[in-house]
Design a protein around this motif. Structure first.
Motif, PDB file in Angstrom:
ATOM      1  N   ARG A 136      65.211  71.627  19.729  1.00  0.00           N
ATOM      2  CA  ARG A 136      64.793  72.714  20.619  1.00  0.00           C
ATOM      3  C   ARG A 136      64.291  73.931  19.846  1.00  0.00           C
ATOM      4  O   ARG A 136      63.510  74.703  20.344  1.00  0.00           O
TER       5      ARG A 136
ATOM      6  N   PHE B 133      58.997  60.413  15.380  1.00  0.00           N
ATOM      7  CA  PHE B 133      58.863  59.153  16.100  1.00  0.00           C
ATOM      8  C   PHE B 133      59.755  58.079  15.497  1.00  0.00           C
ATOM      9  O   PHE B 133      59.976  58.031  14.280  1.00  0.00           O
TER      10      PHE B 133
ATOM     11  N   SER C 241      62.463  73.870  17.185  1.00  0.00           N
ATOM     12  CA  SER C 241      61.132  73.638  16.592  1.00  0.00           C
ATOM     13  C   SER C 241      60.459  72.501  17.320  1.00  0.00           C
ATOM     14  O   SER C 241      60.128  71.475  16.748  1.00  0.00           O
ATOM     15  N   ALA C 242      60.268  72.715  18.603  1.00  0.00           N
ATOM     16  CA  ALA C 242      59.793  71.618  19.439  1.00  0.00           C
ATOM     17  C   ALA C 242      58.390  71.174  19.092  1.00  0.00           C
ATOM     18  O   ALA C 242      57.939  70.161  19.587  1.00  0.00           O
ATOM     19  N   SER C 243      57.672  71.919  18.263  1.00  0.00           N
ATOM     20  CA  SER C 243      56.333  71.485  17.908  1.00  0.00           C
ATOM     21  C   SER C 243      56.373  70.292  16.966  1.00  0.00           C
ATOM     22  O   SER C 243      55.378  69.619  16.792  1.00  0.00           O
ATOM     23  N   LYS C 244      57.508  70.040  16.339  1.00  0.00           N
ATOM     24  CA  LYS C 244      57.599  68.933  15.394  1.00  0.00           C
ATOM     25  C   LYS C 244      58.420  67.830  16.030  1.00  0.00           C
ATOM     26  O   LYS C 244      59.608  67.998  16.293  1.00  0.00           O
ATOM     27  N   ILE C 245      57.783  66.707  16.329  1.00  0.00           N
ATOM     28  CA  ILE C 245      58.518  65.589  16.892  1.00  0.00           C
ATOM     29  C   ILE C 245      58.548  64.448  15.894  1.00  0.00           C
ATOM     30  O   ILE C 245      57.584  64.240  15.155  1.00  0.00           O
TER      31      ILE C 245
ATOM     32  N   LEU D 207      53.256  63.199  11.286  1.00  0.00           N
ATOM     33  CA  LEU D 207      52.671  64.526  11.425  1.00  0.00           C
ATOM     34  C   LEU D 207      52.063  64.988  10.108  1.00  0.00           C
ATOM     35  O   LEU D 207      52.684  64.842   9.037  1.00  0.00           O
TER      36      LEU D 207
ATOM     37  N   VAL E 261      50.083  71.263  11.918  1.00  0.00           N
ATOM     38  CA  VAL E 261      50.202  71.877  13.232  1.00  0.00           C
ATOM     39  C   VAL E 261      49.537  73.237  13.183  1.00  0.00           C
ATOM     40  O   VAL E 261      49.789  74.027  12.268  1.00  0.00           O
TER      41      VAL E 261
ATOM     42  N   TYR F   7      65.285  67.327  22.477  1.00  0.00           N
ATOM     43  CA  TYR F   7      64.349  66.835  23.471  1.00  0.00           C
ATOM     44  C   TYR F   7      64.039  65.388  23.066  1.00  0.00           C
ATOM     45  O   TYR F   7      63.894  65.089  21.880  1.00  0.00           O
TER      46      TYR F   7
ATOM     47  N   TYR G 118      47.442  69.463  16.768  1.00  0.00           N
ATOM     48  CA  TYR G 118      48.130  68.682  15.745  1.00  0.00           C
ATOM     49  C   TYR G 118      47.211  67.592  15.172  1.00  0.00           C
ATOM     50  O   TYR G 118      46.392  67.036  15.895  1.00  0.00           O
TER      51      TYR G 118
ATOM     52  N   TYR H 121      47.826  63.881  13.232  1.00  0.00           N
ATOM     53  CA  TYR H 121      48.744  62.847  12.812  1.00  0.00           C
ATOM     54  C   TYR H 121      47.964  61.748  12.095  1.00  0.00           C
ATOM     55  O   TYR H 121      46.806  61.490  12.396  1.00  0.00           O
TER      56      TYR H 121
ATOM     57  N   GLY I 135      53.242  74.732  21.808  1.00  0.00           N
ATOM     58  CA  GLY I 135      54.003  74.243  20.675  1.00  0.00           C
ATOM     59  C   GLY I 135      55.501  74.257  20.883  1.00  0.00           C
ATOM     60  O   GLY I 135      56.249  73.849  20.007  1.00  0.00           O
ATOM     61  N   TYR I 136      55.966  74.707  22.036  1.00  0.00           N
ATOM     62  CA  TYR I 136      57.400  74.737  22.292  1.00  0.00           C
ATOM     63  C   TYR I 136      57.715  74.061  23.608  1.00  0.00           C
ATOM     64  O   TYR I 136      57.171  74.421  24.640  1.00  0.00           O
TER      65      TYR I 136
ATOM     66  N   GLU J 296      52.694  69.289   6.390  1.00  0.00           N
ATOM     67  CA  GLU J 296      53.725  68.367   5.936  1.00  0.00           C
ATOM     68  C   GLU J 296      53.412  67.838   4.541  1.00  0.00           C
ATOM     69  O   GLU J 296      53.359  66.626   4.306  1.00  0.00           O
TER      70      GLU J 296
ATOM     71  N   ILE K  71      52.403  74.409  10.356  1.00  0.00           N
ATOM     72  CA  ILE K  71      53.109  73.351   9.645  1.00  0.00           C
ATOM     73  C   ILE K  71      52.102  72.546   8.817  1.00  0.00           C
ATOM     74  O   ILE K  71      51.054  72.149   9.320  1.00  0.00           O
TER      75      ILE K  71
END
Lengths: 113, 114
Positions: free
Chosen positions: B96, B104, B98-102, A45, A48, B32, A33, A35, A97-98, A58, A56
């Motif tokens: 859950r 903040f 798309s856990a790769s995108k968090i 982000l 990815v 999550y 990733y 950021y 990634g999961y 963004e 991804i």
């Protein structure tokens, strides 16, 4: 080894320069990733990569160009940046990634003049 | 859409006092949840994460957080603050699917008074 390394630590560039940021991990992670973090703000982000494919984007301006040459390496190519692009650029990686923890590098502090 | 709200951009406590950093989340599906810490001029380090195994999550450096679904909260606590806890703390959420995108929260700066 749970380390993500980033080089350089600091970078100063003019608006006409071309430079690259490098990120490396040797944890066998398959997701990486980029950021961007402005001062006193949370990380945002940018990109990815999952299994070396861009998964991804963004809506990042094209003056930022990511590249994932292999599963351990992630680059961010910079061209014709603006002063407002000055920020801390953080790289992170996770297992796939999961549902996985993201491990962050120390960042590259970029100043665009 | 998922989001997190951190109440209080700056919290100051005395050394040895209780630390309480507040985080509320919004998510259409079971999330999550994470707490990350960022020391000056460094990257982010995971303190703890909630993935539904247990509502009380223990993390590193004596921190813990409790997931309360009824209050949509995930507050971070530490019984006794240490000077080395001074840092920026970020609560984060991911879905859950798309856990790769968090995502903040805005962060809370924790200061410790001697």
């Amino acid at each position: 080894d749970t380390e993500v390394t980033q080089t350089p630590k600091h970078l100063v560039m003019g608006m006409t320069n071309k430079k690259s940021l490098k990120c490396e991990q040797h944890m066998g992670h398959r997701a990486m990733y980029w950021y961007k973090q402005k001062a006193k703000k949370p990380p945002e982000l940018m990109f990815v990569y999952s299994y070396e494919k861009l998964s991804i984007n963004e809506s990042v301006p094209s003056r930022f160009s990511p590249e994932c040459p292999n599963s351990s390496l992630l680059n961010l190519h910079l061209h014709a940046l603006q002063p407002e692009d000055s920020a801390l650029y953080l790289c992170a990686s996770s297992l796939d990634g999961y549902q996985e923890t993201q491990y962050f590098g120390p960042g590259t502090r970029l100043l665009v003049l | 859409a998922q989001s997190v709200t951190q109440l209080g951009s700056h919290v100051s406590v005395s050394e040895g006092a209780l630390v309480l950093l507040r985080c509320n989340y919004s998510s259409s599906v079971p999330p999550y949840l994470f707490w990350y810490v960022q020391y000056p001029n460094q990257g982010l380090q995971l303190l703890l994460k909630y993935t539904s195994a247990a509502t009380l999550v223990k993390g590193i450096n004596g921190f813990e957080a409790e997931f309360k679904k009824s209050e949509t909260s995930f507050h971070l606590t530490k019984p006794s603050a240490h000077m080395s806890d001074a840092a920026e703390y970020f609560c984060a959420v991911s879905e859950r699917s798309s856990a790769s995108k968090i995502i903040f929260g805005s962060g809370t700066r924790l200061s410790i008074r001697p």
